[in-house]
Design a protein around this motif. Structure first.
Motif, PDB file in Angstrom:
ATOM      1  N   THR A 358     -37.562  79.243  41.126  1.00 47.39           N
ATOM      2  CA  THR A 358     -38.047  78.453  42.090  1.00 47.39           C
ATOM      3  C   THR A 358     -38.476  76.602  41.518  1.00 47.39           C
ATOM      4  OG1 THR A 358     -38.636  79.726  43.616  1.00 47.39           O
ATOM      5  CG2 THR A 358     -39.568  77.712  43.867  1.00 47.39           C
ATOM      6  N   MET A 359     -39.128  76.837  40.464  1.00 41.38           N
ATOM      7  CA  MET A 359     -39.351  75.721  39.724  1.00 41.38           C
ATOM      8  C   MET A 359     -38.203  74.714  39.322  1.00 41.38           C
ATOM      9  SD  MET A 359     -42.177  75.409  36.423  1.00 41.38           S
ATOM     10  CE  MET A 359     -42.720  73.856  35.889  1.00 41.38           C
ATOM     11  N   PHE A 360     -37.386  75.337  38.495  1.00 41.35           N
ATOM     12  CA  PHE A 360     -36.124  74.605  37.773  1.00 41.35           C
ATOM     13  C   PHE A 360     -35.223  74.244  38.989  1.00 41.35           C
ATOM     14  CE2 PHE A 360     -36.910  78.110  34.147  1.00 41.35           C
ATOM     15  CZ  PHE A 360     -37.851  77.123  33.702  1.00 41.35           C
ATOM     16  N   SER A 361     -35.162  74.810  40.275  1.00 45.29           N
ATOM     17  CA  SER A 361     -34.334  74.480  41.204  1.00 45.29           C
ATOM     18  C   SER A 361     -34.813  73.276  41.718  1.00 45.29           C
ATOM     19  CB  SER A 361     -33.898  75.646  42.322  1.00 45.29           C
ATOM     20  OG  SER A 361     -33.428  76.731  41.565  1.00 45.29           O
ATOM     21  N   ALA A 362     -36.074  73.418  41.986  1.00 43.34           N
ATOM     22  CA  ALA A 362     -36.757  72.076  42.661  1.00 43.34           C
ATOM     23  C   ALA A 362     -36.494  70.867  41.830  1.00 43.34           C
ATOM     24  CB  ALA A 362     -38.209  72.367  42.842  1.00 43.34           C
ATOM     25  N   LEU A 363     -36.472  71.099  40.430  1.00 45.14           N
ATOM     26  CA  LEU A 363     -36.601  69.779  39.629  1.00 45.14           C
ATOM     27  C   LEU A 363     -34.964  69.527  39.303  1.00 45.14           C
ATOM     28  CD1 LEU A 363     -39.074  70.961  36.768  1.00 45.14           C
ATOM     29  CD2 LEU A 363     -39.279  69.378  38.623  1.00 45.14           C
ATOM     30  N   ALA A 364     -34.110  70.435  39.436  1.00 46.21           N
ATOM     31  CA  ALA A 364     -32.829  70.263  39.338  1.00 46.21           C
ATOM     32  C   ALA A 364     -32.214  69.419  40.758  1.00 46.21           C
ATOM     33  CB  ALA A 364     -31.866  71.400  39.330  1.00 46.21           C
ATOM     34  N   ALA A 365     -33.040  69.841  41.821  1.00 45.39           N
ATOM     35  CA  ALA A 365     -32.579  69.001  42.959  1.00 45.39           C
ATOM     36  C   ALA A 365     -32.967  67.575  43.022  1.00 45.39           C
ATOM     37  CB  ALA A 365     -33.159  69.701  44.240  1.00 45.39           C
ATOM     38  N   GLU A 366     -33.801  67.183  42.233  1.00 49.84           N
ATOM     39  CA  GLU A 366     -34.268  65.693  41.968  1.00 49.84           C
ATOM     40  C   GLU A 366     -33.546  65.261  40.677  1.00 49.84           C
ATOM     41  OE1 GLU A 366     -35.638  64.156  44.052  1.00 49.84           O
ATOM     42  OE2 GLU A 366     -36.594  65.764  45.326  1.00 49.84           O
ATOM     43  N   ASN A 367     -32.635  65.954  40.150  1.00 53.22           N
ATOM     44  CA  ASN A 367     -31.881  65.529  39.153  1.00 53.22           C
ATOM     45  C   ASN A 367     -32.887  65.029  37.776  1.00 53.22           C
ATOM     46  OD1 ASN A 367     -29.279  65.569  39.898  1.00 53.22           O
ATOM     47  ND2 ASN A 367     -29.609  63.632  41.141  1.00 53.22           N
ATOM     48  N   ILE A 368     -33.848  65.984  37.763  1.00 52.36           N
ATOM     49  CA  ILE A 368     -35.000  66.010  36.664  1.00 52.36           C
ATOM     50  C   ILE A 368     -34.625  66.807  35.537  1.00 52.36           C
ATOM     51  CG2 ILE A 368     -37.319  66.104  35.926  1.00 52.36           C
ATOM     52  CD1 ILE A 368     -38.220  65.569  38.797  1.00 52.36           C
ATOM     53  N   ASN A 369     -34.076  66.173  34.155  1.00 51.31           N
ATOM     54  CA  ASN A 369     -33.724  66.971  33.144  1.00 51.31           C
ATOM     55  C   ASN A 369     -35.095  67.728  32.472  1.00 51.31           C
ATOM     56  OD1 ASN A 369     -31.837  67.999  31.254  1.00 51.31           O
ATOM     57  ND2 ASN A 369     -32.640  66.676  29.877  1.00 51.31           N
ATOM     58  N   ILE A 370     -35.016  69.028  31.873  1.00 50.61           N
ATOM     59  CA  ILE A 370     -36.055  69.801  31.252  1.00 50.61           C
ATOM     60  C   ILE A 370     -35.935  69.897  29.638  1.00 50.61           C
ATOM     61  CG2 ILE A 370     -37.347  71.749  30.990  1.00 50.61           C
ATOM     62  CD1 ILE A 370     -36.648  72.354  33.958  1.00 50.61           C
ATOM     63  N   SER A 371     -36.739  69.319  28.862  1.00 51.62           N
ATOM     64  CA  SER A 371     -36.378  69.147  27.622  1.00 51.62           C
ATOM     65  C   SER A 371     -37.162  70.480  26.850  1.00 51.62           C
ATOM     66  CB  SER A 371     -36.726  67.967  26.883  1.00 51.62           C
ATOM     67  OG  SER A 371     -38.218  67.427  27.024  1.00 51.62           O
ATOM     68  N   MET A 372     -38.096  70.788  27.283  1.00 55.24           N
ATOM     69  CA  MET A 372     -39.035  71.796  26.530  1.00 55.24           C
ATOM     70  C   MET A 372     -39.466  72.820  27.756  1.00 55.24           C
ATOM     71  SD  MET A 372     -40.798  69.862  23.497  1.00 55.24           S
ATOM     72  CE  MET A 372     -41.485  71.259  22.521  1.00 55.24           C
ATOM     73  N   ILE A 373     -39.414  74.001  27.397  1.00 54.81           N
ATOM     74  CA  ILE A 373     -39.879  74.949  28.438  1.00 54.81           C
ATOM     75  C   ILE A 373     -41.235  75.847  27.624  1.00 54.81           C
ATOM     76  CG2 ILE A 373     -39.755  76.954  29.865  1.00 54.81           C
ATOM     77  CD1 ILE A 373     -36.958  75.775  30.174  1.00 54.81           C
ATOM     78  N   SER A 374     -42.272  76.223  28.374  1.00 55.10           N
ATOM     79  CA  SER A 374     -43.186  77.196  27.826  1.00 55.10           C
ATOM     80  C   SER A 374     -43.916  78.097  28.803  1.00 55.10           C
ATOM     81  CB  SER A 374     -44.306  76.437  26.897  1.00 55.10           C
ATOM     82  OG  SER A 374     -45.310  77.093  26.529  1.00 55.10           O
ATOM     83  N   THR A 375     -43.990  79.216  28.514  1.00 53.07           N
ATOM     84  CA  THR A 375     -44.737  80.037  29.750  1.00 53.07           C
ATOM     85  C   THR A 375     -45.887  80.863  29.025  1.00 53.07           C
ATOM     86  OG1 THR A 375     -43.198  82.136  29.034  1.00 53.07           O
ATOM     87  CG2 THR A 375     -42.337  80.272  30.612  1.00 53.07           C
ATOM     88  N   SER A 376     -46.622  81.459  30.077  1.00 52.37           N
ATOM     89  CA  SER A 376     -47.782  82.543  29.818  1.00 52.37           C
ATOM     90  C   SER A 376     -47.582  83.321  30.898  1.00 52.37           C
ATOM     91  CB  SER A 376     -49.086  81.907  29.532  1.00 52.37           C
ATOM     92  OG  SER A 376     -49.723  81.455  30.661  1.00 52.37           O
ATOM     93  N   GLU A 377     -48.663  84.243  31.049  1.00 48.76           N
ATOM     94  CA  GLU A 377     -48.613  85.200  32.215  1.00 48.76           C
ATOM     95  C   GLU A 377     -49.032  84.473  33.447  1.00 48.76           C
ATOM     96  OE1 GLU A 377     -51.860  88.116  31.857  1.00 48.76           O
ATOM     97  OE2 GLU A 377     -50.774  89.396  32.956  1.00 48.76           O
ATOM     98  N   ILE A 378     -49.492  83.464  33.594  1.00 47.58           N
ATOM     99  CA  ILE A 378     -49.877  82.934  34.795  1.00 47.58           C
ATOM    100  C   ILE A 378     -49.620  81.260  34.613  1.00 47.58           C
ATOM    101  CG2 ILE A 378     -51.989  84.255  35.076  1.00 47.58           C
ATOM    102  CD1 ILE A 378     -53.648  81.785  34.308  1.00 47.58           C
ATOM    103  N   LYS A 379     -48.861  80.785  33.802  1.00 48.86           N
ATOM    104  CA  LYS A 379     -48.180  79.503  33.938  1.00 48.86           C
ATOM    105  C   LYS A 379     -46.829  79.069  33.336  1.00 48.86           C
ATOM    106  CE  LYS A 379     -48.927  77.771  29.663  1.00 48.86           C
ATOM    107  NZ  LYS A 379     -48.061  77.320  28.523  1.00 48.86           N
ATOM    108  N   ILE A 380     -46.363  78.128  33.813  1.00 44.50           N
ATOM    109  CA  ILE A 380     -44.815  77.638  33.440  1.00 44.50           C
ATOM    110  C   ILE A 380     -45.107  76.159  33.036  1.00 44.50           C
ATOM    111  CG2 ILE A 380     -42.471  77.656  33.493  1.00 44.50           C
ATOM    112  CD1 ILE A 380     -42.494  79.883  35.416  1.00 44.50           C
ATOM    113  N   SER A 381     -44.796  75.780  32.013  1.00 44.58           N
ATOM    114  CA  SER A 381     -44.956  74.170  31.738  1.00 44.58           C
ATOM    115  C   SER A 381     -43.496  73.922  31.078  1.00 44.58           C
ATOM    116  CB  SER A 381     -45.980  73.942  30.435  1.00 44.58           C
ATOM    117  OG  SER A 381     -47.033  74.410  31.004  1.00 44.58           O
ATOM    118  N   VAL A 382     -43.399  72.611  31.581  1.00 45.46           N
ATOM    119  CA  VAL A 382     -41.869  72.107  31.246  1.00 45.46           C
ATOM    120  C   VAL A 382     -42.221  70.629  30.787  1.00 45.46           C
ATOM    121  CG1 VAL A 382     -40.544  73.241  32.759  1.00 45.46           C
ATOM    122  CG2 VAL A 382     -41.323  71.098  33.564  1.00 45.46           C
TER     123      VAL A 382
END
Length: 405
Positions: A358-382
């Motif tokens: 859901t997160m990546f789709s929402a950003l892609a719909a706005e043509n926002i490129n992701i350069s780094m991704i980090s995750t934990s049990e309760i968060k996702i950061s880009v």
């Protein structure tokens, strides 16, 4: 009767009139039968003014003398608030951090609290006095004045609450609680009635400016009931508490973001054991905190190593990497100060799939490129280009329906 620790930020004590209003609020709690310890910040704008003076005299002011300078801001506020309380008939005693013996390590400009001597405070409370303590500061074992970094008054308040075993720690600020994201970026952002320590810890570490991360760590470790309230409007604020089985958790509680990030990459590093330590060791030795890390393995037995730091540490980290590049015979070092980090946070992630998509789709719909991704049990950061920060936050807030209770 309860023991309450209250903290008032710079805007809450920004003028003489506002200091009077704080005094009235404190007296109201005393009249209700509570013991009150008050922690205050410097008056709004004072820390920046002092730093400006330092910058006029030194290219990169840091260390012991900066702590001596900045600690004077809170000393002014504790004296003024104590005078206001006395004028209104309420006995009060003010203490600087060193006077009350808030013992810290010797990491100037971002020291950590090691121990608090609560003897003076308890004696004054027994004498029916309000105790007013300077936030943001302490002293090391040699008696040198130290400061705790930006937002350190929150940490002082929570640490005092823990040491005194207070019934509640109240953080009064210019906002009336913790929101799903910054209302200045998303007007539809909603105030949360409560949030878990774990979620608040993530949001504070990811850029939410409501509370300093160390204050949340203290509150979580010692289970100090923590409430964020407004100095200017009435209301229950946001309660930050431990997770309870009875709490119905939202899928996502909030969107945090940080504009103060910088990215560095050292390319063509030999792909062999110990290389990461050789890169990050000298960075850590300079007390520079590393956030996100990505290592890409190439086809020529080399790797590209990328990490992020606070933007203020960018040039220092870049200089260190240039030396490491030569030592490791790497290809080159590149950097980017125009990045930002956006994160979705929520303990509800534990039991729900599909958050990342859901997160990546929402950003892609706005043509926002992701350069780094980090995750934990309760968060996702880009990490994204800084120019897309506000657009990305608005898109994610809408995608997760955070405007709805």
């Amino acid at each position: 009767m309860a023991l309450i620790v209250q903290k008032y930020g710079g805007t809450s004590v920004g003028t003489v009139d506002r200091i009077r209003e704080v005094a009235k609020k404190v007296i109201q709690y005393r009249n209700d039968g509570h013991d009150v310890v008050v922690v205050v910040s410097a008056m709004s704008g004072e820390t920046n003014r002092l730093l400006g003076l330092a910058n006029e005299l030194h290219d990169h002011p840091r260390g012991r003398e900066v702590d001596v300078l900045l600690s004077t801001g809170e000393q002014v506020t504790i004296a003024l608030l104590s005078l206001a309380l006395e004028q209104m008939g309420m006995p009060a005693t003010s203490y600087t951090g060193p006077q009350v013996r808030i013992l810290t390590d010797n990491a100037h400009n971002k020291a950590r609290i090691m121990q608090i001597d609560d003897e003076k405070i308890r004696a004054d409370l027994s004498a029916a006095k309000v105790v007013v303590v300077a936030g943001f500061q302490g002293c090391d074992e040699l008696g040198n004045i130290t400061t705790l970094g930006r937002g350190g008054s929150d940490t002082t308040a929570v640490a005092l609450a823990a040491a005194l075993k207070a019934d509640e720690c109240q953080i009064y600020t210019d906002v009336d609680g913790v929101y799903t994201t910054d209302p200045r970026v998303v007007p539809e952002a909603r105030r949360l009635d409560r949030i878990t320590f774990e979620e608040m810890l993530e949001m504070a570490s990811l850029g939410a400016k409501v509370l300093q991360i160390r204050s949340v760590e203290f509150a979580s470790k010692y289970n100090v009931p923590l409430r964020v309230l407004s100095s200017f409007t009435e209301g229950g604020g946001t309660l930050i508490t431990s997770e309870e089985a009875s709490m119905e958790q939202a899928l996502i509680s909030g969107i945090a973001f940080n504009r103060d990030e910088a990215k560095l990459t050292i390319e063509g590093v030999p792909d062999q054991p110990g290389v990461a330590a050789k890169i990050l060791g000298p960075i850590a030795a300079q007390n520079i905190e590393v956030d996100m890390i990505i290592q890409n393995i190439g086809h020529d037995s080399t790797t590209d190593f990328t990490f992020t730091v606070h933007r203020n540490d960018f040039q220092t980290a870049m200089n260190i990497l240039q030396k490491i590049c030569q030592e490791l015979s790497a290809r080159q070092v590149t950097g980017d100060e125009k990045i930002a980090k956006i994160s979705v946070v929520g303990v509800g992630m534990r039991s729900h799939a599909g958050i990342a998509s859901t997160m990546f789709s929402a950003l892609a719909a706005e043509n926002i490129n992701i350069s780094m991704i980090s995750t934990s049990e309760i968060k996702i950061s880009v990490v994204v280009d800084e120019k897309y920060l506000e657009l990305g936050v608005r898109a994610l807030h809408k995608a997760f329906n955070l405007e709805q209770a």
